[in-house]
Design an enzyme around this catalytic site. Structure first.
Site, PDB file in Angstrom:
ATOM      1  N   ARG A 124      -8.153  34.643  11.707  1.00  0.00           N
ATOM      2  CA  ARG A 124      -9.130  35.706  12.044  1.00  0.00           C
ATOM      3  C   ARG A 124     -10.432  35.575  11.247  1.00  0.00           C
ATOM      4  NH1 ARG A 124      -4.430  39.130  12.178  1.00  0.00           N
ATOM      5  NH2 ARG A 124      -3.822  39.387  14.347  1.00  0.00           N
ATOM      6  N   LYS A 146     -24.521  31.046  15.630  1.00  0.00           N
ATOM      7  CA  LYS A 146     -23.981  30.816  16.971  1.00  0.00           C
ATOM      8  C   LYS A 146     -22.992  29.656  16.880  1.00  0.00           C
ATOM      9  CE  LYS A 146     -27.563  32.437  20.124  1.00  0.00           C
ATOM     10  NZ  LYS A 146     -28.560  32.050  21.149  1.00  0.00           N
ATOM     11  N   GLU A 188     -37.385  20.724  18.729  1.00  0.00           N
ATOM     12  CA  GLU A 188     -37.082  22.091  18.276  1.00  0.00           C
ATOM     13  C   GLU A 188     -38.087  22.550  17.219  1.00  0.00           C
ATOM     14  OE1 GLU A 188     -34.770  24.202  19.411  1.00  0.00           O
ATOM     15  OE2 GLU A 188     -33.233  22.989  20.389  1.00  0.00           O
ATOM     16  N   LYS A 230     -36.703  30.928  11.900  1.00  0.00           N
ATOM     17  CA  LYS A 230     -35.415  31.283  12.522  1.00  0.00           C
ATOM     18  C   LYS A 230     -34.724  32.389  11.719  1.00  0.00           C
ATOM     19  CE  LYS A 230     -31.363  29.942  14.870  1.00  0.00           C
ATOM     20  NZ  LYS A 230     -30.620  28.962  15.617  1.00  0.00           N
ATOM     21  N   GLU A 240     -28.865  38.547  19.585  1.00  0.00           N
ATOM     22  CA  GLU A 240     -29.745  38.287  20.731  1.00  0.00           C
ATOM     23  C   GLU A 240     -29.817  39.440  21.733  1.00  0.00           C
ATOM     24  OE1 GLU A 240     -29.775  34.123  21.898  1.00  0.00           O
ATOM     25  OE2 GLU A 240     -30.312  34.714  23.930  1.00  0.00           O
ATOM     26  N   ARG A 244     -34.426  37.449  19.448  1.00  0.00           N
ATOM     27  CA  ARG A 244     -33.792  36.126  19.273  1.00  0.00           C
ATOM     28  C   ARG A 244     -33.960  35.265  20.524  1.00  0.00           C
ATOM     29  NH1 ARG A 244     -28.303  34.411  16.012  1.00  0.00           N
ATOM     30  NH2 ARG A 244     -28.476  32.209  16.500  1.00  0.00           N
ATOM     31  N   ASN A 248     -35.284  30.660  22.678  1.00  0.00           N
ATOM     32  CA  ASN A 248     -34.948  29.918  23.902  1.00  0.00           C
ATOM     33  C   ASN A 248     -36.186  29.415  24.635  1.00  0.00           C
ATOM     34  OD1 ASN A 248     -32.212  30.400  23.441  1.00  0.00           O
ATOM     35  ND2 ASN A 248     -32.307  32.378  24.485  1.00  0.00           N
ATOM     36  N   HIS A 251     -35.907  26.578  27.118  1.00  0.00           N
ATOM     37  CA  HIS A 251     -34.490  26.313  27.361  1.00  0.00           C
ATOM     38  C   HIS A 251     -34.048  26.546  28.805  1.00  0.00           C
ATOM     39  CE1 HIS A 251     -34.315  25.799  23.077  1.00  0.00           C
ATOM     40  NE2 HIS A 251     -33.019  25.567  23.097  1.00  0.00           N
ATOM     41  N   HIS A 255     -32.095  23.511  30.250  1.00  0.00           N
ATOM     42  CA  HIS A 255     -30.696  23.542  30.695  1.00  0.00           C
ATOM     43  C   HIS A 255     -30.571  23.024  32.126  1.00  0.00           C
ATOM     44  CE1 HIS A 255     -29.562  26.628  27.369  1.00  0.00           C
ATOM     45  NE2 HIS A 255     -29.535  25.392  26.948  1.00  0.00           N
ATOM     46  N   HIS A 269     -30.716  16.924  24.173  1.00  0.00           N
ATOM     47  CA  HIS A 269     -31.069  18.350  24.236  1.00  0.00           C
ATOM     48  C   HIS A 269     -32.495  18.621  23.726  1.00  0.00           C
ATOM     49  CE1 HIS A 269     -30.741  22.678  24.148  1.00  0.00           C
ATOM     50  NE2 HIS A 269     -31.063  22.666  22.868  1.00  0.00           N
TER      51      HIS A 269
HETATM   52  N1  GLY Z   1     -30.587  28.091  19.299  1.00  0.00           N
HETATM   53  C1  GLY Z   1     -30.983  29.391  19.622  1.00  0.00           C
HETATM   54  C2  GLY Z   1     -30.406  30.443  18.734  1.00  0.00           C
HETATM   55  O1  GLY Z   1     -29.802  30.126  17.741  1.00  0.00           O
HETATM   56  O2  GLY Z   1     -30.525  31.601  19.036  1.00  0.00           O
END
Ligand code: GLY
Length: 377
Positions: A124, A146, A188, A230, A240, A244, A248, A251, A255, A269
């Site tokens: 957990r 993430k 990025e 960031k 998000e 946040r 993107n 993106h 994608h 990517h």
């Molecule tokens: N890579 C986008 C984020 O971490 O929100």
């Protein structure tokens, strides 16, 4: 300890530091030791990264009196699947990793995402330390919590928010990256300037080529600025719900292009992010949101760095505009069937919107898909 910079990710009781500098792997015992309840860690990495950096990490830990065991997974995006997740979790259990222990993710974005998710669900939740070895992982995926794996339905559809306890971004490891991987990560970095810091984009225009050529001081500056941006965004909006989503930028297009190229070596990517950022600015200009010169400036910088700037720079066939729009519709950022884009009022001034007319999008894509490679539409 060596000269380094520290960026704090401010999340209350889950706050942590991102340490940035050359030579941090050699200091792993001093950096990670204070987190440990017993002198033992489990390391998960991939075979490519293990060949370059695992001996240095285990030697540094041993010298500091910390025992370690390591699992080497196959390299590549295909590793972010259920089979490798269960293999990792079962190996961590075999290693008798306890609730108070720390797992180390040594690698790029694939390893960071997979191992972070394994740490999130093991007993957990156990703590983990990210040692990102790609530029992309240092400036983006290792920071912000993430974690996850891919599903047959799409990328990153299974996962959890699980913040690391420490990130060690060793700038020296970037020396071993193939140039194409370094430049993909640079996509990025550029994204941060474009989304929220025009002065940083100016700085990248001036310093990008020297940074790509290997200047560690400039690399440290660029990683620090990216991580600071960031960290600020994640501290405001960890899960998000709002800001946040600015991360993107590029993106939605990326994608679709990644899906169109089968998530293969045809398009990495970060390369897709760079092309996606150029397309987001092209769309913004056509909608009258930003100056007509802005997309040309974005493309000019990417081209000066030797990067792909347009879909026509991608090798092989691509779907037509309708096909790409259909692929965008499968993106997880679609809400109530409406595509969401990050667009811009100018360089350094991005915002999120779903107010994009399909015809404007389609015409823009038709134009860029029919343009000769390297010629702005
Ligand atoms: N890579 C986008 C984020 O971490 O929100």
């Amino acid at each position: 300890m060596s000269d380094s910079r520290t960026v704090s990710v401010d999340l209350g009781s889950r706050s942590y530091d991102v340490v940035i500098g050359a030579g941090l792997i050699a200091e792993a015992a001093d950096r990670i030791g204070p987190l440990l309840t017993r002198p033992r860690v489990a390391i998960v990495t991939d075979e490519t990264v293990a060949a370059r950096h695992l001996d240095a990490l285990t030697a540094a830990l041993t010298e500091g009196g910390i025992d370690s065991a390591a699992l080497r997974l196959p390299p590549g995006e295909g590793t972010k699947d259920w089979a490798n997740l269960s293999r990792t979790v079962e190996w961590l259990l075999d290693q008798k990793v306890e609730r108070g222990d720390v797992v180390i993710a040594l690698g790029g974005g694939v390893i960071g995402d997979l191992v972070g998710f394994a740490a999130a669900i093991l007993r957990r939740g156990v703590r983990f330390v990210q040692i990102p070895t790609s530029l992309l992982a240092q400036v983006d995926s290792s920071v912000g919590g993430k974690t996850g794996i891919n599903a047959p339905h799409g990328k990153n559809l299974i996962g959890a928010f699980h913040q690391p306890s420490l990130v060690l971004a060793d700038i020296a490891v970037l020396d071993t990256l193939p140039p194409r991987d370094f430049l993909a990560g640079y996509g990025e970095v550029v994204k941060y300037g474009l989304l929220g810091d025009a002065a940083f984009f100016d700085w990248l225009e001036a310093n990008g080529p020297a940074l790509a050529a290997g200047d560690r001081g400039l690399r440290t500056d660029a990683v620090e600025r990216s991580v600071q941006m960031k960290a600020d965004i994640v501290a405001r909006d960890e899960t998000e719900q709002g800001d946040r989503a600015l991360l993107n930028l590029g993106h939605t297009f990326c994608h679709a292009l990644e899906a169109a190229t089968g998530y293969s070596d045809r398009l990495l990517h970060g390369e897709g992010v760079a092309v996606g950022c150029a397309l987001a600015f092209e769309l913004s200009a056509r909608m009258g949101l930003c100056a007509q010169e802005d997309p040309s400036r974005v493309r000019a910088h990417l081209r000066a760095m030797g990067m792909a700037t347009d879909p026509t720079d991608i090798a092989g066939e691509l779907p037509d505009a309708d096909g790409l729009i259909a692929l965008m519709g499968q993106d997880k950022k679609v809400i109530d069937g409406r595509l969401r884009f990050v667009l811009a009022r100018g360089i350094g001034d991005a915002f999120v919107t779903d107010a994009v007319e399909r015809e404007t999008l389609k015409t823009m894509l038709e134009d860029v898909l029919s343009a000769r490679a390297g010629v702005p539409a």
